[in-house]
Design a protein around this motif. Structure first.
Motif, PDB file in Angstrom:
ATOM      1  N   GLN A   1       9.920 -54.523 -37.868  1.00  0.00           N
ATOM      2  CA  GLN A   1      10.205 -53.146 -38.271  1.00  0.00           C
ATOM      3  C   GLN A   1      11.557 -52.696 -37.727  1.00  0.00           C
ATOM      4  OE1 GLN A   1       6.752 -51.161 -36.666  1.00  0.00           O
ATOM      5  NE2 GLN A   1       5.605 -51.327 -38.586  1.00  0.00           N
ATOM      6  N   ILE A   2      11.836 -53.048 -36.486  1.00  0.00           N
ATOM      7  CA  ILE A   2      13.125 -52.689 -35.887  1.00  0.00           C
ATOM      8  C   ILE A   2      14.262 -53.370 -36.628  1.00  0.00           C
ATOM      9  CG2 ILE A   2      14.566 -53.013 -33.828  1.00  0.00           C
ATOM     10  CD1 ILE A   2      12.004 -52.406 -32.170  1.00  0.00           C
ATOM     11  N   MET A   3      14.107 -54.653 -36.918  1.00  0.00           N
ATOM     12  CA  MET A   3      15.159 -55.371 -37.650  1.00  0.00           C
ATOM     13  C   MET A   3      15.359 -54.754 -39.033  1.00  0.00           C
ATOM     14  SD  MET A   3      16.531 -57.508 -35.620  1.00  0.00           S
ATOM     15  CE  MET A   3      17.620 -58.225 -36.849  1.00  0.00           C
ATOM     16  N   ASP A   4      14.284 -54.350 -39.693  1.00  0.00           N
ATOM     17  CA  ASP A   4      14.408 -53.701 -41.004  1.00  0.00           C
ATOM     18  C   ASP A   4      15.260 -52.441 -40.898  1.00  0.00           C
ATOM     19  OD1 ASP A   4      12.818 -55.620 -42.221  1.00  0.00           O
ATOM     20  OD2 ASP A   4      11.014 -54.371 -42.236  1.00  0.00           O
ATOM     21  N   VAL A   5      15.035 -51.655 -39.852  1.00  0.00           N
ATOM     22  CA  VAL A   5      15.803 -50.421 -39.654  1.00  0.00           C
ATOM     23  C   VAL A   5      17.271 -50.749 -39.408  1.00  0.00           C
ATOM     24  CG1 VAL A   5      16.160 -48.437 -38.122  1.00  0.00           C
ATOM     25  CG2 VAL A   5      13.837 -49.061 -38.826  1.00  0.00           C
ATOM     26  N   VAL A   6      17.541 -51.715 -38.547  1.00  0.00           N
ATOM     27  CA  VAL A   6      18.932 -52.065 -38.236  1.00  0.00           C
ATOM     28  C   VAL A   6      19.634 -52.590 -39.488  1.00  0.00           C
ATOM     29  CG1 VAL A   6      20.456 -53.510 -36.830  1.00  0.00           C
ATOM     30  CG2 VAL A   6      18.427 -52.465 -35.798  1.00  0.00           C
ATOM     31  N   TYR A   7      18.959 -53.426 -40.280  1.00  0.00           N
ATOM     32  CA  TYR A   7      19.573 -53.906 -41.526  1.00  0.00           C
ATOM     33  C   TYR A   7      19.815 -52.743 -42.484  1.00  0.00           C
ATOM     34  CZ  TYR A   7      19.257 -58.903 -40.566  1.00  0.00           C
ATOM     35  OH  TYR A   7      19.433 -60.154 -40.053  1.00  0.00           O
ATOM     36  N   LYS A   8      18.866 -51.836 -42.573  1.00  0.00           N
ATOM     37  CA  LYS A   8      18.994 -50.693 -43.484  1.00  0.00           C
ATOM     38  C   LYS A   8      20.179 -49.816 -43.091  1.00  0.00           C
ATOM     39  CE  LYS A   8      16.489 -46.471 -44.625  1.00  0.00           C
ATOM     40  NZ  LYS A   8      15.263 -45.714 -44.334  1.00  0.00           N
TER      41      LYS A   8
ATOM     42  N   ALA B   1      19.293 -46.850 -30.154  1.00  0.00           N
ATOM     43  CA  ALA B   1      17.845 -46.931 -29.927  1.00  0.00           C
ATOM     44  C   ALA B   1      17.151 -45.682 -30.469  1.00  0.00           C
ATOM     45  CB  ALA B   1      17.552 -47.114 -28.438  1.00  0.00           C
ATOM     46  N   ALA B   2      17.770 -44.519 -30.265  1.00  0.00           N
ATOM     47  CA  ALA B   2      17.164 -43.264 -30.745  1.00  0.00           C
ATOM     48  C   ALA B   2      17.088 -43.243 -32.271  1.00  0.00           C
ATOM     49  CB  ALA B   2      17.956 -42.071 -30.221  1.00  0.00           C
ATOM     50  N   GLU B   3      18.149 -43.701 -32.936  1.00  0.00           N
ATOM     51  CA  GLU B   3      18.143 -43.730 -34.398  1.00  0.00           C
ATOM     52  C   GLU B   3      17.087 -44.694 -34.919  1.00  0.00           C
ATOM     53  OE1 GLU B   3      22.858 -42.734 -35.219  1.00  0.00           O
ATOM     54  OE2 GLU B   3      22.248 -44.806 -34.805  1.00  0.00           O
ATOM     55  N   ILE B   4      16.942 -45.815 -34.247  1.00  0.00           N
ATOM     56  CA  ILE B   4      15.926 -46.792 -34.645  1.00  0.00           C
ATOM     57  C   ILE B   4      14.541 -46.192 -34.466  1.00  0.00           C
ATOM     58  CG2 ILE B   4      14.876 -49.017 -34.021  1.00  0.00           C
ATOM     59  CD1 ILE B   4      17.825 -49.895 -33.310  1.00  0.00           C
ATOM     60  N   ARG B   5      14.304 -45.583 -33.319  1.00  0.00           N
ATOM     61  CA  ARG B   5      12.992 -44.985 -33.026  1.00  0.00           C
ATOM     62  C   ARG B   5      12.609 -43.949 -34.080  1.00  0.00           C
ATOM     63  NH1 ARG B   5      10.739 -40.718 -30.284  1.00  0.00           N
ATOM     64  NH2 ARG B   5       8.739 -41.220 -29.308  1.00  0.00           N
ATOM     65  N   GLU B   6      13.582 -43.144 -34.513  1.00  0.00           N
ATOM     66  CA  GLU B   6      13.324 -42.110 -35.529  1.00  0.00           C
ATOM     67  C   GLU B   6      12.832 -42.699 -36.845  1.00  0.00           C
ATOM     68  OE1 GLU B   6      16.976 -40.005 -36.037  1.00  0.00           O
ATOM     69  OE2 GLU B   6      16.881 -39.071 -34.055  1.00  0.00           O
ATOM     70  N   GLN B   7      13.245 -43.913 -37.143  1.00  0.00           N
ATOM     71  CA  GLN B   7      12.912 -44.540 -38.422  1.00  0.00           C
ATOM     72  C   GLN B   7      11.612 -45.338 -38.398  1.00  0.00           C
ATOM     73  OE1 GLN B   7      14.973 -44.613 -41.396  1.00  0.00           O
ATOM     74  NE2 GLN B   7      15.982 -42.905 -40.376  1.00  0.00           N
ATOM     75  N   LEU B   8      11.048 -45.567 -37.217  1.00  0.00           N
ATOM     76  CA  LEU B   8       9.859 -46.409 -37.104  1.00  0.00           C
ATOM     77  C   LEU B   8       8.591 -45.643 -37.440  1.00  0.00           C
ATOM     78  CD1 LEU B   8      10.637 -48.315 -33.781  1.00  0.00           C
ATOM     79  CD2 LEU B   8      10.750 -49.212 -36.115  1.00  0.00           C
TER      80      LEU B   8
ATOM     81  N   ALA C   1      10.325 -44.191 -26.150  1.00  0.00           N
ATOM     82  CA  ALA C   1      11.711 -44.663 -26.155  1.00  0.00           C
ATOM     83  C   ALA C   1      11.897 -45.918 -25.303  1.00  0.00           C
ATOM     84  CB  ALA C   1      12.638 -43.547 -25.677  1.00  0.00           C
ATOM     85  N   ALA C   2      11.224 -45.985 -24.155  1.00  0.00           N
ATOM     86  CA  ALA C   2      11.361 -47.157 -23.276  1.00  0.00           C
ATOM     87  C   ALA C   2      10.867 -48.422 -23.967  1.00  0.00           C
ATOM     88  CB  ALA C   2      10.610 -46.935 -21.972  1.00  0.00           C
ATOM     89  N   ALA C   3       9.805 -48.306 -24.766  1.00  0.00           N
ATOM     90  CA  ALA C   3       9.278 -49.472 -25.486  1.00  0.00           C
ATOM     91  C   ALA C   3      10.286 -49.955 -26.530  1.00  0.00           C
ATOM     92  CB  ALA C   3       7.942 -49.133 -26.142  1.00  0.00           C
ATOM     93  N   VAL C   4      10.950 -49.022 -27.206  1.00  0.00           N
ATOM     94  CA  VAL C   4      11.962 -49.400 -28.194  1.00  0.00           C
ATOM     95  C   VAL C   4      13.110 -50.128 -27.505  1.00  0.00           C
ATOM     96  CG1 VAL C   4      13.660 -48.537 -29.864  1.00  0.00           C
ATOM     97  CG2 VAL C   4      11.354 -47.562 -29.803  1.00  0.00           C
ATOM     98  N   ARG C   5      13.567 -49.601 -26.375  1.00  0.00           N
ATOM     99  CA  ARG C   5      14.656 -50.259 -25.644  1.00  0.00           C
ATOM    100  C   ARG C   5      14.246 -51.656 -25.176  1.00  0.00           C
ATOM    101  NH1 ARG C   5      15.037 -45.031 -23.643  1.00  0.00           N
ATOM    102  NH2 ARG C   5      14.103 -45.640 -21.656  1.00  0.00           N
ATOM    103  N   THR C   6      12.991 -51.804 -24.751  1.00  0.00           N
ATOM    104  CA  THR C   6      12.505 -53.127 -24.339  1.00  0.00           C
ATOM    105  C   THR C   6      12.510 -54.095 -25.520  1.00  0.00           C
ATOM    106  OG1 THR C   6      11.152 -52.209 -22.570  1.00  0.00           O
ATOM    107  CG2 THR C   6      10.516 -54.383 -23.404  1.00  0.00           C
ATOM    108  N   LEU C   7      12.041 -53.637 -26.661  1.00  0.00           N
ATOM    109  CA  LEU C   7      12.026 -54.495 -27.848  1.00  0.00           C
ATOM    110  C   LEU C   7      13.444 -54.850 -28.293  1.00  0.00           C
ATOM    111  CD1 LEU C   7       9.107 -52.762 -29.738  1.00  0.00           C
ATOM    112  CD2 LEU C   7       9.144 -55.140 -28.951  1.00  0.00           C
ATOM    113  N   LEU C   8      14.376 -53.930 -28.164  1.00  0.00           N
ATOM    114  CA  LEU C   8      15.759 -54.228 -28.505  1.00  0.00           C
ATOM    115  C   LEU C   8      16.333 -55.297 -27.574  1.00  0.00           C
ATOM    116  CD1 LEU C   8      16.942 -50.604 -29.267  1.00  0.00           C
ATOM    117  CD2 LEU C   8      16.791 -52.487 -30.912  1.00  0.00           C
TER     118      LEU C   8
END
Length: 129
Positions: A15-22, A28-35, A41-48
């Motif tokens: 899902q994160i890769m889909d957002v970054v490609y899109k 990280a904040a922009e990615i989190r908004e799209q998920l 937020a800490a979980a998103v940063r860990t996944l990144l």
């Protein structure tokens, strides 16, 4: 991207890769908004960080923020994902996968889509593939 990259990604990583490609690149904040059902937020940063370690993303600093970019072009990632999908769900049969895609559609193919398919078939015939 490694050959088995689709297998190496969890659902949330995909899902994160889909957002970054899109978006092309994102914080990280922009990615989190799209998920969907965004994690903290800490979980998103860990996944990144994990995606960087796996070789899927890189970042550059912009002041206090990190801007994430995909390492592999989307077209390469798409081909890898399609190979994985065809191998996993269609026993390697490209014709079965194409038939499933055409049968599943809830709308008829547009004239442009039909033309793209026709050109692809003609190119394959010319290349004798």
């Amino acid at each position: 991207m490694p050959a088995n990259s689709a297998v190496q990604l969890s659902r949330r990583e995909r899902q994160i890769m889909d957002v970054v490609y899109k978006l092309g690149h994102a914080t990280a904040a922009e990615i989190r908004e799209q998920l969907p059902a965004p994690p903290v937020a800490a979980a998103v940063r860990t996944l990144l960080r994990i995606l960087e370690e796996k070789g899927h993303l890189r970042h550059e600093k912009d002041g206090p923020r990190h801007i994430y970019h995909p390492i592999t072009p989307r077209s390469v990632a798409q081909r890898s994902a399609v190979r994985h999908l065809v191998g996993t769900f269609f026993s390697g049969s490209r014709s079965a996968a194409v038939a499933a895609l055409l049968d599943e559609s809830d709308r008829p193919l547009s004239a442009d889509e039909r033309e793209q398919i026709t050109r692809a078939i003609q190119r394959l015939r010319a290349e004798d593939k």
